[in-house]
Scaffold this motif. Structure first.
Motif, PDB file in Angstrom:
ATOM      1  N   ARG A 287       0.844  -1.184   0.000  1.00  0.00           N
ATOM      2  CA  ARG A 287       0.000   0.000   0.000  1.00  0.00           C
ATOM      3  C   ARG A 287       0.884   1.239   0.000  1.00  0.00           C
ATOM      4  NH1 ARG A 287      -2.761  -3.496  -1.032  1.00  0.00           N
ATOM      5  NH2 ARG A 287      -4.807  -4.122  -0.196  1.00  0.00           N
ATOM      6  N   PRO A 302      -5.027   5.108   0.790  1.00  0.00           N
ATOM      7  CA  PRO A 302      -3.866   4.286   0.401  1.00  0.00           C
ATOM      8  C   PRO A 302      -4.102   3.660  -0.961  1.00  0.00           C
ATOM      9  CG  PRO A 302      -4.504   3.853   2.674  1.00  0.00           C
ATOM     10  CD  PRO A 302      -5.598   4.697   2.083  1.00  0.00           C
ATOM     11  N   GLY A 304      -2.962   0.891  -4.100  1.00  0.00           N
ATOM     12  CA  GLY A 304      -2.239  -0.315  -4.471  1.00  0.00           C
ATOM     13  C   GLY A 304      -1.394  -0.015  -5.699  1.00  0.00           C
TER      14      GLY A 304
END
Length: 368
Positions: A287, A302, A304
């Motif tokens: 993350r 956050p 990916g």
């Protein structure tokens, strides 16, 4: 084809077994080289960052900090420009794990390019790639030959489990070949298919074509989006320590393993950190967070991986080959499948030569 390719399949299988836990072994070797001065504590992220800048690092370079702060710290200036730092002194450790990395490097070159001299061999790579494709054919046709005509348990179990009391070596090899092929088929198919993607441009292109993309595109441009986001930090802010920001980044990820800290400009309003909860090869367990440099917290959600679907698939194939995409369990399965490959080559060649000898004897008998 099976007998000739078997020699190279055997080499790839043996080296595959040796490479099973490469990541963990190298990590342990690097950390074993850390020398802690008596009574010293590991340095803070800020002290490590200052020492890195003093050694020539620049804003935008990355510090990789492990949860175990006594582990070696990595200063990354690029994909292949990485320096290990002593977490207590920030001194470089150029020889940390070098012998271990050299060993695995040589094994890898044999595995990929059939190179025993230390360099990359295009011819060796082509031979291994062709043997890998033949292995794929052997696995597929072998599955067809293995498939029971009648699915009765009394018969099927003889194809799935080792049998005792077999009187001849041929019967033993036949049993081992069938049983190991049945249990290792799926991981071996994954290993072979992913290996073909590394070896052949057309296979790599197929991965991208399946998602309507072209090779070379790593992800969507995000500059415009970043510029459009309004700043949430006053221009006269007071920056807090990177150590404080590290604590904020990991607060919601109790099982974190390491954090990559992008060294910020002195007056930067934000700091980017990537929290890794996996083994370094699992994109789904990473993350990326943007933190306010004044310590007011995480900005936005956050994120990916921002890679395109095709790029994600390519990364998945890269680490399904080693099993690392599923952590140490995946690595163990890949290693066991490679070990099964070693035995499959032995039993396959053994059965093949016995058949050739038997056919030759039958031909002589007919001529007589």
């Amino acid at each position: 084809m099976g007998a000739v390719a078997g020699v190279f399949i055997l080499l790839m299988s043996v080296t595959g077994v040796l490479l099973t836990y490469e990541r963990q072994i190298i990590h342990a070797a690097e950390n074993s080289a850390v020398v802690a001065p008596e009574g010293a504590d590991p340095m803070t992220v800020d002290a490590l960052a200052d020492a890195s800048i003093a050694m020539g690092a620049e804003p935008g370079n990355t510090l990789v900090i492990s949860k175990d702060r006594t582990d070696a710290v990595t200063l990354s200036k690029g994909r292949r420009d990485n320096t290990l730092l002593n977490p207590y002194t920030a001194e470089t450790m150029p020889e940390a794990g070098e012998k271990t990395k050299a060993f695995f490097g040589r094994v890898m070159r044999i595995h990929r390019w059939l190179s025993f001299s230390g360099g990359r061999s295009e011819l060796g790579g082509a031979i291994n790639a062709a043997a890998n494709l033949i292995f794929a054919g052997l696995l597929i046709t072998g599955a067809v030959l293995w498939w029971p005509k009648t699915w009765k348990w009394a018969f099927v179990k003889t194809q799935l489990f080792f049998r005792k009391g077999l009187r001849t070596a041929q019967a033993r090899d036949y049993n081992w070949h069938h049983v190991l092929a049945a249990w290792s088929l799926l991981p071996l198919i994954a290993i072979v298919v992913s290996g073909a993607v590394f070896s052949y441009g057309w296979a790599n292109n197929l991965v991208y074509a399946a998602f309507g993309e072209s090779p070379g595109r790593n992800g969507p441009p995000a500059v415009a989006e970043q510029e459009a986001q309004p700043s949430e930090i006053p221009t006269d802010f007071t920056a807090v320590s990177l150590e404080t920001l590290l604590g904020q980044a990991t607060a919601d990820y109790k099982n974190w393993k390491r954090v990559s800290v992008i060294l910020p400009e002195p007056a930067a309003e934000t700091v980017t950190m990537t929290v890794d909860m996996g083994n370094g090869a699992q994109a789904g367990k990473k993350r990326t967070l943007t933190l306010a440099h004044d310590g007011s917290g995480v900005i936005g959600e956050p994120a990916g991986s921002d890679a395109t679907p095709a790029r994600k698939a390519r990364i998945f194939l890269r680490f399904i080959h080693t099993g690392e995409v599923y952590g140490w369990i995946g690595q163990t399965i890949a290693g066991l499948a490679s070990l099964a490959g070693v035995i499959l080559v032995y039993t396959g060649i053994s059965l093949g030569f016995r058949r050739l000898i038997r056919m030759r004897k039958q031909a002589k008998a007919k001529r007589a």
